[in-house]
Scaffold this motif. Structure first.
Motif, PDB file in Angstrom:
ATOM      1  N   ILE A 431       0.731  -1.231   0.067  1.00 40.52           N
ATOM      2  CA  ILE A 431       0.133  -0.109  -0.185  1.00 40.52           C
ATOM      3  C   ILE A 431       0.781   1.288  -0.029  1.00 40.52           C
ATOM      4  O   ILE A 431       1.872   1.231   0.702  1.00 40.52           O
ATOM      5  CB  ILE A 431      -0.947  -0.017   1.281  1.00 40.52           C
ATOM      6  CG1 ILE A 431      -1.938  -1.255   1.191  1.00 40.52           C
ATOM      7  CG2 ILE A 431      -1.561   1.477   1.270  1.00 40.52           C
ATOM      8  CD1 ILE A 431      -2.842  -1.044   0.086  1.00 40.52           C
ATOM      9  N   CYS A 432       0.420   2.387  -0.752  1.00 42.93           N
ATOM     10  CA  CYS A 432       1.229   3.544  -0.832  1.00 42.93           C
ATOM     11  C   CYS A 432       0.275   4.521  -0.697  1.00 42.93           C
ATOM     12  O   CYS A 432      -0.098   5.321  -1.646  1.00 42.93           O
ATOM     13  CB  CYS A 432       1.967   3.610  -2.145  1.00 42.93           C
ATOM     14  SG  CYS A 432       2.896   2.121  -2.649  1.00 42.93           S
ATOM     15  N   PRO A 433      -0.007   5.035   0.517  1.00 45.79           N
ATOM     16  CA  PRO A 433      -1.156   5.694   0.812  1.00 45.79           C
ATOM     17  C   PRO A 433      -1.090   7.222   0.235  1.00 45.79           C
ATOM     18  O   PRO A 433      -2.028   7.892  -0.218  1.00 45.79           O
ATOM     19  CB  PRO A 433      -1.458   5.950   2.273  1.00 45.79           C
ATOM     20  CG  PRO A 433      -0.251   5.194   2.766  1.00 45.79           C
ATOM     21  CD  PRO A 433       0.283   4.361   1.862  1.00 45.79           C
ATOM     22  N   ILE A 434       0.189   7.603   0.602  1.00 45.36           N
ATOM     23  CA  ILE A 434       0.333   9.236  -0.062  1.00 45.36           C
ATOM     24  C   ILE A 434       0.280   9.229  -1.476  1.00 45.36           C
ATOM     25  O   ILE A 434      -0.193  10.228  -2.170  1.00 45.36           O
ATOM     26  CB  ILE A 434       1.596   9.908   0.695  1.00 45.36           C
ATOM     27  CG1 ILE A 434       1.520  10.180   1.966  1.00 45.36           C
ATOM     28  CG2 ILE A 434       2.007  11.161  -0.032  1.00 45.36           C
ATOM     29  CD1 ILE A 434       2.690  10.402   2.623  1.00 45.36           C
ATOM     30  N   SER A 435       0.991   8.285  -2.308  1.00 39.70           N
ATOM     31  CA  SER A 435       0.826   8.191  -3.645  1.00 39.70           C
ATOM     32  C   SER A 435      -0.505   8.166  -4.122  1.00 39.70           C
ATOM     33  O   SER A 435      -0.692   8.754  -5.031  1.00 39.70           O
ATOM     34  CB  SER A 435       1.570   7.175  -4.099  1.00 39.70           C
ATOM     35  OG  SER A 435       1.491   6.769  -5.330  1.00 39.70           O
ATOM     36  N   HIS A 436      -1.232   7.313  -3.490  1.00 36.37           N
ATOM     37  CA  HIS A 436      -2.663   7.077  -3.942  1.00 36.37           C
ATOM     38  C   HIS A 436      -3.505   8.581  -3.772  1.00 36.37           C
ATOM     39  O   HIS A 436      -4.321   8.736  -4.695  1.00 36.37           O
ATOM     40  CB  HIS A 436      -3.481   6.087  -3.151  1.00 36.37           C
ATOM     41  CG  HIS A 436      -2.778   5.032  -3.057  1.00 36.37           C
ATOM     42  ND1 HIS A 436      -2.975   3.785  -2.379  1.00 36.37           N
ATOM     43  CD2 HIS A 436      -2.127   4.150  -4.323  1.00 36.37           C
ATOM     44  CE1 HIS A 436      -2.248   2.551  -2.719  1.00 36.37           C
ATOM     45  NE2 HIS A 436      -1.627   2.969  -3.886  1.00 36.37           N
TER      46      HIS A 436
END
Length: 557
Positions: A431-436
């Motif tokens: 998971i890459c929350p800031i990228s998303h």
């Protein structure tokens, strides 16, 4: 309502909540927490609650108008909250956290852009060119691409007087970077600010969600073409690697697997060579030498290492992708400890879906088997908003192709059957929350589907994807861990600790056949994972002790 009915309701409510928590990804970790860790968890929970009620709800003056107040709220957009979070106690705690491994990041987007430009100004031999004049004030944010070049054998005096910022500029003519910086209106510092704005996604672009995903990907992909001319040069690249590893190490990261697309025919500029070539062999040699040198240095003591995940561009034709796969296998034979796996990269919505690439994947598997090479898949899949379209369908094929981890998996929460398969096949979701958020899959962390996966017991690791381009402001994982911890009540200390531990459990420290890989996930393998999990747990306990000592007196009771 009778008291007995209320008591029955409360009893049933408690039982349901207990059943739900027993299915969560962090349930097993919670059962093994020591008294010190449980105390640290309480302290973090109390600090979080206090800061959400005060620090993140107090209006502050806007950057543009000091007489106006900007409303703050927990989980607000990263572009607006990044600098503010660094002022909290929670940030101090997260910054010191042992975070395990970084498993999903693209190497050329990990290097601070301002630092890259400084190197181009410092190291002799760098030029800049563009197909059109870069007249200030007339360039849109995505038009007029420019490219950096490393030509140490070319005199930097020959183009003096050529001004890339004027309409009279001859298209594609090389201009020394130092001259371009000197002649830019405002001088070198203004030039750096301009270049950074063209090679990163700025705050305004990160917040323009109404423009959609395809819009932001145009800017995002354009950043890489400008970065390449600096990154793929030996003098800068050799400086990049130890600097990057030190940044990760300082943020509590012990090991990283970095995705890199060397399948573009991208030339690698050797020091002192006037003729750049796509010399992948020498590129990996440089990478291996710099990683080994860092790990042998005093600064690298305790760092576990770094490997590469070879990537091919998913939009390319069959011949180009097969050529990339052949290169991957050749380099795996030459540098077996460097190549950890294989993936496809590029915008999923605009690229070829995995079902279209299936024959190539099967061919690659058979070739690896014939050569006795362990190159597992770590596929990007489901990095999309769709439901049932071809991009969403990549999840099915990634699972059936035995991808050991899935990059992003953003749309997985919509598919209960696939969730069960991911758990059964022991696949971790990167998971890459800031990228998303920046790439417009979600407008802020509160809307992220990650909790839906964790509540079903799916293993997850946190990753930063492309921090230099996406505006993190620093390498490491502190921003992503902070965002998740501050946003979700159910996460807590056990939640972030489980993600850190799982990043170690699913790391490809060494080559393993699939049965050995599964044994390692279960904690029964003979590989490095068991000892490294033990090492991480010891560091985690020390961190918990520090939290209790440093913050306990004010945040208990």
């Amino acid at each position: 309502m009778a008291d007995s009915e209320i008591e029955k309701h409360l009893s049933e409510r408690s039982a349901l909540l207990g059943q739900e928590k027993a299915q969560r990804h962090d349930y097993a970790f919670i059962q093994k927490m020591t008294p010190v860790a449980k105390t640290a968890a309480t302290i973090i929970s109390n600090i979080r609650k206090k800061e959400l009620e005060t620090f993140w709800t107090a209006p502050v003056p806007t950057a543009k108008h000091s007489d106006l107040k900007e409303v703050m709220f927990p989980g607000m957009s990263f572009a607006l909250s990044r600098d503010r979070m660094a002022k909290t106690q929670l940030w101090k705690i997260i910054s010191a956290m042992p975070k395990g491994c970084l498993l999903h990041a693209h190497l050329e987007a990990m290097i601070d852009i301002d630092w890259l430009i400084d190197q181009a100004l410092e190291v002799p031999g760098f030029f800049i060119s563009s197909p059109d004049a870069l007249v200030p004030g007339e360039c849109s944010k995505w038009s007029e691409p420019f490219v950096f070049h490393y030509r140490p054998g070319v005199s930097q005096d020959q183009d003096v007087g050529t001004n890339i910022w004027e309409a009279s500029y001859t298209p594609n003519q090389f201009v020394p970077v130092v001259d371009a910086a000197r002649t830019y209106p405002g001088g070198a510092e203004a030039f750096k600010a301009w270049a950074i704005s063209r090679m990163t996604i700025n705050e305004e672009e990160a917040l323009e969600h109404h423009h959609g995903i395809a819009d932001i990907w145009k800017k995002f992909q354009g950043c890489f073409s400008s970065i390449a001319g600096l990154f793929f040069t030996e003098p800068i690249f050799r400086r990049c690697i130890p600097r990057l590893l030190q940044q990760l190490h300082e943020d509590g990261i012990k090991y990283t697997e970095l995705r890199l697309a060397l399948s573009l025919g991208q030339p690698f500029y050797r020091s002192g060579s006037a003729t750049p070539e796509p010399d992948f062999d020498y590129f990996l040699q440089c990478f291996q030498e710099e990683v080994q040198a860092y790990m042998s240095s005093p600064q690298g003591t305790g760092f576990w290492g770094a490997r590469l995940i070879w990537t091919a561009i998913r939009a390319f034709d069959d011949e180009s992708i097969k050529e990339s796969m052949v290169q991957c296998m050749k380099l795996k034979e030459a540098y077996p400890t460097i190549i950890a796996g294989f993936d496809f990269v590029g915008q999923e919505d605009m690229g070829r879906p995995l079902i279209d690439l299936l024959p190539l994947c099967k061919w690659f598997e058979s070739q690896c088997a014939e050569r006795n090479l362990q190159i597992p898949f770590f596929f990007h899949a489901g990095e999309c908003l769709g439901d049932g379209d071809s991009t969403d369908g990549n999840l099915v094929d990634a699972i059936l192709l035995n991808s050991r981890r899935i990059g992003h998996g953003f749309s997985l929460y919509k598919h209960p059957l696939l969730i069960d398969l991911v758990k059964k096949k022991k696949i971790l979701i990167e998971i890459c929350p800031i990228s998303h958020e920046v790439l417009r899959l979600t407008s802020n962390i509160l809307m992220h589907p990650m909790p839906a996966l964790q509540s079903r017991g799916v293993a997850v690791s946190l990753n930063n994807d492309d921090p230099a381009v996406l505006g993190h402001g620093q390498n490491g994982l502190s921003h992503d861990f902070y965002q998740v911890l501050a946003a979700f009540e159910n996460t807590g200390l056990a939640g972030i600790a489980t993600m850190a531990e799982d990043s170690i459990r699913w790391a490809a420290f060494e080559d393993e056949a699939h049965p050995e890989w599964l044994q390692g996930l279960e904690g029964s393998g003979a590989g490095l994972k068991t000892s490294r999990i033990v090492e991480w747990r010891a560091e985690f306990e020390k961190w918990c002790e520090w939290i209790v000592k440093e913050f306990g007196s004010e945040n208990l009771g």
